[in-house]
Scaffold this motif. Structure first.
Motif, PDB file in Angstrom:
ATOM      1  N   LYS A  15       0.820  -1.200   0.000  1.00  0.00           N
ATOM      2  CA  LYS A  15       0.000   0.000   0.000  1.00  0.00           C
ATOM      3  C   LYS A  15       0.861   1.260   0.000  1.00  0.00           C
ATOM      4  O   LYS A  15       0.475   2.278  -0.531  1.00  0.00           O
ATOM      5  CB  LYS A  15      -0.931   0.001   1.209  1.00  0.00           C
ATOM      6  CG  LYS A  15      -2.131  -0.915   1.044  1.00  0.00           C
ATOM      7  CD  LYS A  15      -3.091  -0.373   0.017  1.00  0.00           C
ATOM      8  CE  LYS A  15      -4.290  -1.269  -0.220  1.00  0.00           C
ATOM      9  NZ  LYS A  15      -3.938  -2.583  -0.764  1.00  0.00           N
ATOM     10  N   GLN A  16       2.015   1.215   0.613  1.00  0.00           N
ATOM     11  CA  GLN A  16       2.859   2.406   0.610  1.00  0.00           C
ATOM     12  C   GLN A  16       3.892   2.360  -0.513  1.00  0.00           C
ATOM     13  O   GLN A  16       4.340   3.400  -0.983  1.00  0.00           O
ATOM     14  CB  GLN A  16       3.572   2.551   1.963  1.00  0.00           C
ATOM     15  CG  GLN A  16       3.358   3.911   2.577  1.00  0.00           C
ATOM     16  CD  GLN A  16       4.042   4.048   3.909  1.00  0.00           C
ATOM     17  OE1 GLN A  16       5.245   3.894   4.040  1.00  0.00           O
ATOM     18  NE2 GLN A  16       3.272   4.353   4.930  1.00  0.00           N
ATOM     19  N   VAL A  17       4.264   1.146  -0.909  1.00  0.00           N
ATOM     20  CA  VAL A  17       5.317   1.017  -1.911  1.00  0.00           C
ATOM     21  C   VAL A  17       4.846   1.543  -3.267  1.00  0.00           C
ATOM     22  O   VAL A  17       5.562   2.281  -3.931  1.00  0.00           O
ATOM     23  CB  VAL A  17       5.780  -0.454  -2.020  1.00  0.00           C
ATOM     24  CG1 VAL A  17       6.691  -0.638  -3.214  1.00  0.00           C
ATOM     25  CG2 VAL A  17       6.474  -0.884  -0.750  1.00  0.00           C
ATOM     26  N   VAL A  18       3.622   1.207  -3.639  1.00  0.00           N
ATOM     27  CA  VAL A  18       3.130   1.601  -4.967  1.00  0.00           C
ATOM     28  C   VAL A  18       3.093   3.122  -5.139  1.00  0.00           C
ATOM     29  O   VAL A  18       3.713   3.653  -6.050  1.00  0.00           O
ATOM     30  CB  VAL A  18       1.752   0.961  -5.250  1.00  0.00           C
ATOM     31  CG1 VAL A  18       1.169   1.491  -6.542  1.00  0.00           C
ATOM     32  CG2 VAL A  18       1.869  -0.545  -5.299  1.00  0.00           C
ATOM     33  N   PRO A  19       2.375   3.860  -4.264  1.00  0.00           N
ATOM     34  CA  PRO A  19       2.347   5.313  -4.481  1.00  0.00           C
ATOM     35  C   PRO A  19       3.724   5.964  -4.435  1.00  0.00           C
ATOM     36  O   PRO A  19       4.017   6.841  -5.249  1.00  0.00           O
ATOM     37  CB  PRO A  19       1.461   5.832  -3.335  1.00  0.00           C
ATOM     38  CG  PRO A  19       1.341   4.723  -2.375  1.00  0.00           C
ATOM     39  CD  PRO A  19       1.518   3.465  -3.140  1.00  0.00           C
ATOM     40  N   VAL A  20       4.562   5.537  -3.500  1.00  0.00           N
ATOM     41  CA  VAL A  20       5.888   6.148  -3.408  1.00  0.00           C
ATOM     42  C   VAL A  20       6.663   5.910  -4.703  1.00  0.00           C
ATOM     43  O   VAL A  20       7.274   6.831  -5.255  1.00  0.00           O
ATOM     44  CB  VAL A  20       6.660   5.615  -2.178  1.00  0.00           C
ATOM     45  CG1 VAL A  20       8.090   6.131  -2.181  1.00  0.00           C
ATOM     46  CG2 VAL A  20       5.970   6.026  -0.898  1.00  0.00           C
ATOM     47  N   THR A  21       6.615   4.674  -5.203  1.00  0.00           N
ATOM     48  CA  THR A  21       7.336   4.370  -6.438  1.00  0.00           C
ATOM     49  C   THR A  21       6.830   5.235  -7.587  1.00  0.00           C
ATOM     50  O   THR A  21       7.627   5.830  -8.322  1.00  0.00           O
ATOM     51  CB  THR A  21       7.154   2.884  -6.816  1.00  0.00           C
ATOM     52  OG1 THR A  21       7.372   2.102  -5.651  1.00  0.00           O
ATOM     53  CG2 THR A  21       8.104   2.464  -7.906  1.00  0.00           C
ATOM     54  N   VAL A  22       5.507   5.314  -7.731  1.00  0.00           N
ATOM     55  CA  VAL A  22       4.940   6.094  -8.832  1.00  0.00           C
ATOM     56  C   VAL A  22       5.341   7.564  -8.710  1.00  0.00           C
ATOM     57  O   VAL A  22       5.767   8.192  -9.683  1.00  0.00           O
ATOM     58  CB  VAL A  22       3.403   5.945  -8.857  1.00  0.00           C
ATOM     59  CG1 VAL A  22       2.786   6.868  -9.897  1.00  0.00           C
ATOM     60  CG2 VAL A  22       3.016   4.511  -9.136  1.00  0.00           C
TER      61      VAL A  22
END
Lengths: 511, 511
Positions: A15-22
């Motif tokens: 849940k946190q990895v996706v937005p941060v990566t994008v």
């Protein structure tokens, strides 16, 4: 709903990895595109980031079949605790102190008094206009908050077009007005929050002004004290002896600490960190090793750039936030409310800048060119408006209330439109107004290089190059303002050389 | 309870401001104290931070009347997403590539094979020992997780005492073993998480090894590709032309992006970001302006230092976490379990390093001195152990289960004791073992200065100074390992000069 989403954000790994990566990927792309478009200077990081945000918001909207357009929920804590401090600190650290302090009174006039007038006009205007548009349900505090929200400006676009070396006075005016304006808006916003709105009388106004003066002075003192403490420890302990990494870390951490302490004591972190930056570049910067000087100068600029791009990326993405649109009274086709608000704000701003201009004219006999550009720079709304709006109208970035959602979407639209439209037009306008100040990258790069020399200049100084003096004479600033400032300058310089420099570091002021 | 606290943390303004302010203030104090105690080198940032954490934990415990000792809940997301990447990237960026790759096989032997043996021994040992101590309730997966948790080492203390220029080979061995060890532990931990523990047979072992090889190779490739992409864009677009701030921002963001992409694809972010760092220092670093070179070098080191200090500060503070103590089976007076575990782990490590030492001896005919120091460095447990333990035994840093709480407190105690006890003893030991390697700050500082020259050396190279060769001859490394590595070196150098350098940047390898 807010609960599960918060827990989801923290609990599950992805849940946190996706937005941060994008977001990181988008930030990289924004940097590359801004670099490629640097030549023509029409586009900057802000505009690229906003357009990118809109584009990705649309893609996510289509991908999620109209369910959601944002991948990271806006959090005003994130903004006020992590994104704003580096931007403001860098402003203080890189500001041309000489110019800033020479125009100190003018900047204060535009920044502080201007915001007070603007808040009054916007609040009164909204109170008169909103019920006529059948948009009710706002409290007195909401109206005052709207006044402060739409009184903070965003001068980044204008500053990117102006050249610090070609038009130093104009640059410092626009820049100083921007910082003081932001700080004043936030301080006023906080003062309004504490206000007892149940009985509004003449005393309330004095109360607000009293609160404001208290916050303004204590915040400034806190920033100066932290800056001096850092300078003293760096000088006394001489960290560079063992490792220059440690002194860089100390400077970064102390700068951040000054902001957090101000927030903790319920003062204005923006003012504190701004003055902390000024003091650090005046004293602390001279106590560190050569490599630390180069590093700090670039690191602060880098952090500021990343934070700024991040904010605009978010603003672009949030403009399409379908949840808020659904909740808000507005519909896609007939956006009845945001247009009136926008034009209203612009009219107000025109009114207030005109008033200001008159005031300014009375004391300075200045030409109208500078006024037009400052007025123009004051038209754009930025990230501070967004953050304040979220603070006032949402709870942790989420709102279910129709009226609040409308206010958030409206603020987003105003920021988006003013930044895009006026941002694009800034360069042609300034080119038209200042034909000699064409965009030559040569000069822009020189301004970076001469930073080293500039750092050695006294905080307040009479020493100026012949060209600057000539230009100033042309600008025709009245001696009314000039004289007392110069007297203060020379006293301050003596004091600085005799007492401050030996304790806190830095070379003596050259005569 | 977790829910309200999470919401409290995000919602109320002061809930996040207070802990952040306290942590930043403590970080500053740790930096100052470490600087003041730098002379004797007995104390470093890690130990200062742990002691500070304990002290402040005690104060908070007394202040809150025994209710709580921590002000920031440990979040393994915070650790894995924000604190670990800068540490590992900096390791890759600052590593002496020549030494690292020359000892590549030895490092792999110690790092990868060693961890496999350690995991096996610790898992089997715990399974045999725990029921005897009447400590039941752990699943097969828990036992395997315990094995991986206590197999990651912390080599920071040892590296701070060793000198990269005095004992380059020893330094690179200890350093390399540390990074590979951490990466292997995390990869194995993740592999264990996915395992179907209901049927454990001989195939399981092959499955784990297969998974491990896949993760290891893909992560490495991802890191190299990201690094090359960054180098290429920096070279092709020449960012420094307009602003050196942008190229610094791009390097930082791309490094972080490589880590996040690896996490997104469920690979090992540690390996990815480590190799990304190596590639960036080999190619990208040469494509940026002079000031960006100085800045990046110091910024990465600074971020790593701050992240490391932060982690140890937390470890010290969490050791007194009264909630977990209350929940856990242990009581303050008679801490029956942690001692056995600790001694058990140490014994296991001794066993495994001895086995490793034998293996190593067979191929290298090396003297036992290096072994002793590597064994010593392998005794300390660090932040990775803590983070993995939190990941396995808690949900978002909170646990109500007795057994899980016991495991967390035990891990904390092991990390605390090994870091404090062995950390303090490291300097006397190394002084005793290597009398010529005394701590002279002169040399330490030189190591920072010579970094510039070192950066220009080829990634793999035969070119070495006469003294290094002499020392190597003394160390008596077997030709069995040396020959093939050197052959690979020369081929690689040719390839690098002909194809890689012209595309990705950097000066040609000097012959």
């Amino acid at each position: 709903m807010a609960f599960d989403e918060l827990v989801q954000n923290l609990g599950g790994e992805h849940k946190q990895v996706v937005p941060v990566t994008v977001f990181i990927a988008f930030l990289c792309l924004c940097l590359v595109i801004s670099h490629l478009l640097e030549e023509n200077r029409w586009i900057n990081e802000s505009i690229t980031a906003i357009l990118f945000g809109c584009l990705s918001g649309t893609l996510i909207l289509l991908g999620s079949r109209g369910k959601s357009s944002h991948i990271l929920r806006f959090n005003e804590e994130l903004f006020f605790i992590y994104l704003l401090p580096p931007i403001i600190f860098n402003a203080g650290f890189q500001v041309k102190k000489k110019q800033f302090f020479q125009n100190f009174f003018t900047i204060m006039l535009f920044g502080v008094v201007g915001v007070f007038i603007s808040v009054f006009v916007v609040t009164a205007g909204s109170r008169w206009l909103f019920p006529k548009l059948r948009f009710d349900g706002l409290t007195a505090r909401d109206y005052l908050a709207i006044g402060t929200i739409f009184s903070s400006t965003d001068t980044v676009c204008t500053l990117q077009v102006l050249h610090q070396d070609e038009t130093p006075r104009l640059y410092s005016l626009v820049f100083g007005e921007g910082v003081v304006n932001d700080a004043t808006s936030v301080v006023l916003f906080n003062a309004v929050q504490k206000l007892d709105v149940s009985r509004l009388d003449r005393q309330t106004a004095f109360h607000i002004i009293g609160d404001f003066c208290y916050l303004f002075s204590t915040s400034t003192v806190l920033g100066i004290v932290t800056g001096l403490l850092t300078s003293y420890s760096l000088k006394a302990l001489y960290f560079g002896r063992h490792s220059s990494v440690r002194e860089i870390a100390l400077m970064v951490l102390m700068a951040y600490l000054s902001y957090m302490m101000a927030e903790l004591l319920e003062l204005s972190g923006i003012l504190t960190v701004f003055f902390c930056g000024i003091i650090m570049s005046h004293y602390a910067w001279h106590n560190v090793t050569e490599s630390s000087r180069v590093t700090t100068k670039h690191v602060f600029a880098m952090m500021s750039l990343v934070a700024e791009t991040f904010i605009f990326l978010y603003v672009g993405m949030d403009a399409l936030d379908i949840e808020k649109w659904k909740v808000s009274k507005l519909r896609y086709g007939h956006n009845v409310l945001s247009e009136p608000i926008r034009s209203h704000v612009i009219q107000t701003k025109i009114l207030y800048i005109t008033t200001q201009g008159l005031l300014y004219n009375m004391v300075s006999h200045n030409n109208s060119l500078v006024q037009v550009i400052i007025w123009w720079a004051g038209l754009m709304r930025g990230a501070v408006s967004i953050a304040l709006a979220f603070k006032q109208f949402t709870h942790s970035g989420v709102t279910k209330c129709e009226i609040n959602a409308t206010m958030i979407t409206n603020t987003n639209i105003v920021v988006l439109l003013t930044t895009l439209v006026f941002g694009f037009l800034t360069k042609p306008l300034i080119r038209y107004l200042l034909p000699h100040g064409g965009s030559t990258n040569q000069i822009y790069r020189e301004s970076t290089i001469t930073k080293d020399d500039q750092m050695n200049l006294p905080l307040l100084s009479m020493v100026e190059s012949a060209t600057t003096n000539l230009r100033r004479a042309k600008d025709g600033i009245s001696m009314l303002i000039e004289r007392p400032v110069h007297t203060i300058h020379s006293y301050w310089r003596k004091f600085d050389d005799t007492y401050m420099r030996p304790i806190f570091g830095g070379p003596p002021n050259s005569l």
